[in-house]
Structure formats: structure tokens, C-alpha cells
Design a protein around this motif. Structure first.
Motif, PDB file in Angstrom:
ATOM      1  N   SER A   9       0.911  -1.362   0.005  1.00 47.35           N
ATOM      2  CA  SER A   9      -0.058   0.200   0.045  1.00 47.35           C
ATOM      3  C   SER A   9       0.835   1.368   0.031  1.00 47.35           C
ATOM      4  N   THR A  10       0.262   2.387  -0.468  1.00 48.39           N
ATOM      5  CA  THR A  10       1.126   3.360  -0.574  1.00 48.39           C
ATOM      6  C   THR A  10       0.337   4.793  -0.195  1.00 48.39           C
ATOM      7  N   VAL A  11       0.606   5.968   0.291  1.00 48.15           N
ATOM      8  CA  VAL A  11       0.178   6.875   0.403  1.00 48.15           C
ATOM      9  C   VAL A  11       0.911   8.182  -0.237  1.00 48.15           C
ATOM     10  N   VAL A  12       0.130   8.729  -1.417  1.00 44.26           N
ATOM     11  CA  VAL A  12       0.722   9.941  -1.934  1.00 44.26           C
ATOM     12  C   VAL A  12       0.009  11.186  -1.651  1.00 44.26           C
ATOM     13  N   LEU A  13       0.976  12.140  -1.167  1.00 46.10           N
ATOM     14  CA  LEU A  13       0.599  13.643  -1.015  1.00 46.10           C
ATOM     15  C   LEU A  13       0.894  14.312  -1.984  1.00 46.10           C
ATOM     16  N   GLY A  35      14.011   6.903  -0.360  1.00 44.33           N
ATOM     17  CA  GLY A  35      14.400   5.709   0.429  1.00 44.33           C
ATOM     18  C   GLY A  35      14.540   5.591   2.009  1.00 44.33           C
ATOM     19  N   GLN A  36      14.307   6.946   2.262  1.00 46.19           N
ATOM     20  CA  GLN A  36      14.469   7.001   3.902  1.00 46.19           C
ATOM     21  C   GLN A  36      13.199   5.924   4.632  1.00 46.19           C
ATOM     22  N   LYS A  37      13.343   5.410   5.776  1.00 45.53           N
ATOM     23  CA  LYS A  37      12.167   5.151   6.386  1.00 45.53           C
ATOM     24  C   LYS A  37      11.855   6.206   7.435  1.00 45.53           C
ATOM     25  N   VAL A  38      10.498   6.282   7.368  1.00 46.37           N
ATOM     26  CA  VAL A  38       9.935   7.192   8.096  1.00 46.37           C
ATOM     27  C   VAL A  38       8.779   6.307   9.168  1.00 46.37           C
ATOM     28  N   ARG A  39       8.440   7.293  10.029  1.00 48.08           N
ATOM     29  CA  ARG A  39       7.152   6.716  11.022  1.00 48.08           C
ATOM     30  C   ARG A  39       6.268   7.826  10.959  1.00 48.08           C
ATOM     31  N   VAL A  40       5.003   7.295  11.530  1.00 54.74           N
ATOM     32  CA  VAL A  40       3.856   8.392  11.624  1.00 54.74           C
ATOM     33  C   VAL A  40       4.538   9.605  12.581  1.00 54.74           C
TER      34      VAL A  40
END
Lengths: 31, 392
Positions: free
Chosen positions: A1-5, A20-25
Motif C-alpha cells: 500500500s502507498t500514500v501519495v500526498l 528511500g528513507q524510512k519514516v514513521r508516523v
């Protein structure tokens, strides 16, 4: 799944991430 | 060879004009080869087609929506209590989930689907003090500015912003649905009649509408969680964070405001990631557009091979406004996670029905103006939970 802003922002808006960076909420994305 | 390399003198001489001309022709030819073919319909709108290597076309021939539903059904089957901790621990080990963060005891998750849509303990995701934060756990695939109405999927491969967010004029099967608690008969014709494609939608999205009736306000309050007092306080917080007046003036320009630009950011959620998404900023969602599409995998591997991936797949475009103007958030489904949930939209049903009943590019629209009489949409605070992706 993907979220596009997609958003409008001032031209001096800067992303605070890298490809490529890992992010969190809640972590910084841009300012 | 060594002697020839060392001893042969280098002699420079000018190239004939004809060779130079041939070189220019070759460069132009290569440039033309590099140009993308874009298919357009009679009205000049881009027709999105499946493009990519043979592997992509093989996947396109598979019944991915059915596969997704079967996958969802299998994962909704209740597991015996004794098998749950060990089963989820194996899943967590394979996909790298942090079990210390989960809200409930592992035995309380009835199925893998239930565990997949798990909540996290309070405080496990601190919120940064910047204007835009990550809406989900995942990997940043790509970000940048939108130029010429096209969003870059990967380097050199773009898709149309219009196709991503919706063009009304392309499809005739567009259907307008009111917010759950709003009476269809009370719809203001003018309110819908003047929506005409994304450019005009931007204008519409940034403006305000003065057609709410008191009965709609009551319904909107009921649709919110908490008391009326809480709802009003919540709306006021969003208005305060947005730095905007409760009633915004209708914006007349179709383009972005002077000094502004359009930006995009794509975040990919891997199977082990926490699969709920949150509001990335304080904003007001004015409408959602549900596009019934395919359900290709959206992994980075696929994103590199399948052009238009994000406009082929099933998705929910949430459109609204924030402090600087237009703001849109688009959760895109995939084969394993075809179901998209939006907490404040009980009418939304994803991954149901047949793909053939919904021509590519058409969508179902709902407006949230009844959700908040002050802000004319669904107000959201930064990091507030919005919904998530479910298995199948």
C-alpha cells in the motif's frame, strides 16, 4: 500500500527526508 | 600492442562538416526515441494504459481483485487462541514488526487480518513540531515538485496529476454521493454543477460554500465522535493551526497562489509496517473521490516497471485545503491490501464490485461539508488517525 500526498506550499518549502528513507508516523516530512 | 599504444603519435584534424551534421541528426533521433507516447481521447485527456515489460502485462492478465478478496477472506479466519502468539511472532520475525509497540495482547487478535490492522500504544509515535509530518510508517519512495501537471513516479517516469485526482469530463459514470448523514434531496445543484476537472476543482476546494442548513449541522455533529462541545473544540483547534479564518473567501484563480508551488511525496508501506494512516498536517478534507481500479502490487520493484501504477490502482483521493491552499492525500491500494478504510466516511466501500463496471478514470464522489458547519469539511488535526489499509 502507498500514500501519495499532493499539496500546495510556498516555494521555500523544503522536504526534510531523502528518497528511500524510512519514516514513521509523526516524523518530520517537510517545513 | 604496447609499443603501438606508446609510440603512435596522436594527430588532431578537423572533422568534415558532413560528419557534424550526421552527429546532430543522430542526437535528434535519440531525443525523439526518448519521448513518451501519450494516448489521448477525443477531448484531449490522457488515456491511462497498462505500459511496461512483459512481466507487467502477465500480472495485468491475472484476476488481481479476486486474488485480493480471497487473500482477505483467508486472513479473516479466526485462529485458535493457543496458535496466535506463536503465529504472530513468526509473522513479526519475517516482516520486521515491533511487537513491543502493539496495543493489545497477541492472544486478543482473532486473525492475521486483525493483527495486520493493529493499533499502537499511546506515545509510541511522537509528533514533530513541523508543518508537515509523515502520515504513515513506511519508506519515502519519491518526492519533489509537480511540473506541467505531472507527478514523477520514479526518475524519468511520470503520471498525470489529473488522472490521479480525477477528471470529471472524461467519464460519464461519475456518481455523486452525499456524506452519510446528509439527505440526497437537499443537494444543491449548483454546488456540483460547477465542478469541472481538477483545475476548477482547485478553485472549488479552496473556496467556501454557504448552503448548509441547520439540519445538516445537526447531522454532522452526530457523525463525529464525542460530544458537540468536543467537536466544536476540535474544529476550533484545526482552524487555529491552519491559521485561517473559519470562513474562507472563494478563490478566483485556477492556478496555485503566487509564490506557491505544487509538491508531492509518495510513502510506501511494507507488509510488516503499521498500516493505519494519520493526518500529515492540520487540514480540512472537503471531498473524497473513490477510483475503482486494478490492484497491482505497489512495491518499489513494481513502481520501477509499471508506468502509471498509482493511477491504475484502486485509490481514495481525499481533497481539501490547508494553511497554504490545496491539500490532497491519496491512499492507494494493492493486491494484499485492497481495502481502504476512512474513519469519518462510513459509506466508503473499497475492493467490492467488478472492475468492468467502473471505467478507468471515473470515480464516485462524496462531500464532507456536513461534517463541520464552521470549516465546511472534515477538520483534522496533525497526526490524528484517519483510517488505514486492511488485508484483502
Amino acid at each position: 500500500s502507498t500514500v501519495v500526498l499532493v499539496f500546495e506550499a510556498p516555494q521555500d518549502f523544503q522536504f526534510l527526508v531523502k528518497d528511500g528513507q524510512k519514516v514513521r508516523v509523526g516524523q518530520p516530512l517537510g517545513d | 600492442l604496447a609499443n603501438a599504444w606508446k609510440q603512435t603519435p596522436t594527430t588532431w584534424y578537423p572533422l568534415p562538416i558532413a560528419v557534424g551534421a550526421l552527429l546532430l541528426i543522430a542526437i535528434q533521433y535519440r531525443k525523439r526515441l526518448g519521448q513518451k507516447e501519450v494516448y489521448v481521447d477525443e477531448e484531449g485527456h490522457e488515456v491511462v494504459k497498462l505500459k511496461g515489460p512483459w512481466t507487467v502485462h502477465v500480472m495485468g492478465a491475472l484476476p488481481l481483485r479476486n486474488v485480493s478478496r480471497v487473500w482477505g477472506y483467508v486472513n479473516s479466519l479466526e485462529l485458535p487462541v493457543w496458535a496466535r502468539p506463536a503465529g504472530f511472532k513468526v509473522y513479526a520475525w519475517i516482516f520486521g514488526c515491533n511487537l513491543d509497540e502493539v496495543e493489545k495482547d497477541l492472544k486478543e487478535y482473532a486473525s492475521l487480518g486483525d493483527f495486520f490492522y493493529r493499533k499502537l500504544k499511546d506515545g509510541t509515535r511522537p509528533v514533530a513540531d513541523v508543518i508537515l509530518v509523515s502520515p504513515a510508517d513506511g519508506t519515502v519512495l519519491h518526492f519533489g515538485t509537480i511540473k506541467g501537471g505531472r507527478v514523477e513516479q520514479i526518475k524519468g517516469s511520470t503520471y498525470s496529476l489529473d488522472a490521479l485526482l480525477g477528471i470529471e469530463t472524461r467519464g460519464t459514470s461519475r456518481k455523486e454521493v452525499m456524506f452519510a448523514t446528509r439527505d440526497m434531496a437537499e443537494a444543491d445543484d449548483k454546488h456540483f454543477a460547477d465542478i469541472n476537472g481538477i483545475e476548477y476543482s482547485l478553485q472549488e476546494l479552496l473556496g467556501t460554500r454557504a448552503h448548509n442548513t441547520p439540519s445538516e449541522r445537526t447531522d454532522a455533529s452526530v457523525s463525529q465522535e464525542g460530544s458537540l462541545k468536543d467537536v466544536v473544540a476540535h474544529d476550533a483547534s484545526v482552524a487555529s493551526e491552519m491559521g485561517a479564518r473559519p470562513t474562507l473567501e472563494r478563490r478566483k484563480s485556477l492556478a496555485v497562489a503566487p509564490g506557491n508551488a505544487l509538491y508531492f511525496c509518495v510513502i510506501y508501506l511494507a507488509p510488516g509496517d503499521y498500516h493505519r494512516f494519520h493526518s500529515p498536517t492540520a487540514w480540512v478534507v472537503e471531498k473524497r473521490r473513490h477510483f475503482v481500479g486494478d490492484l497491482f502490487s505497489v512495491s518499489p520493484w513494481m513502481a520501477k516497471r509499471l508506468e502509471n501504477l498509482f493511477v491504475l490502482n484502486e485509490r481514495v483521493a481525499l481533497l481539501g485545503r490547508w494553511k497554504f491552499g490545496f491539500f490532497g492525500m491519496v491512499p492507494v491500494g494493492a493486491t494484499n491490501v485492497g481495502s481502504i478504510k476512512i474513519n469519518f466516511d462510513k459509506d466508503l466501500r473499497t475492493n467490492v464490485g467488478s472492475r468492468r463496471d467502473h471505467p478507468l478514470g471515473t470515480y464516485t464522489e462524496a462531500v464532507y461539508s456536513a461534517a463541520s458547519p464552521i470549516l465546511d469539511g472534515q477538520p483534522l488535526l496533525k497526526a490524528q488517525e484517519m483510517g488505514g489499509f486492511c488485508l484483502g
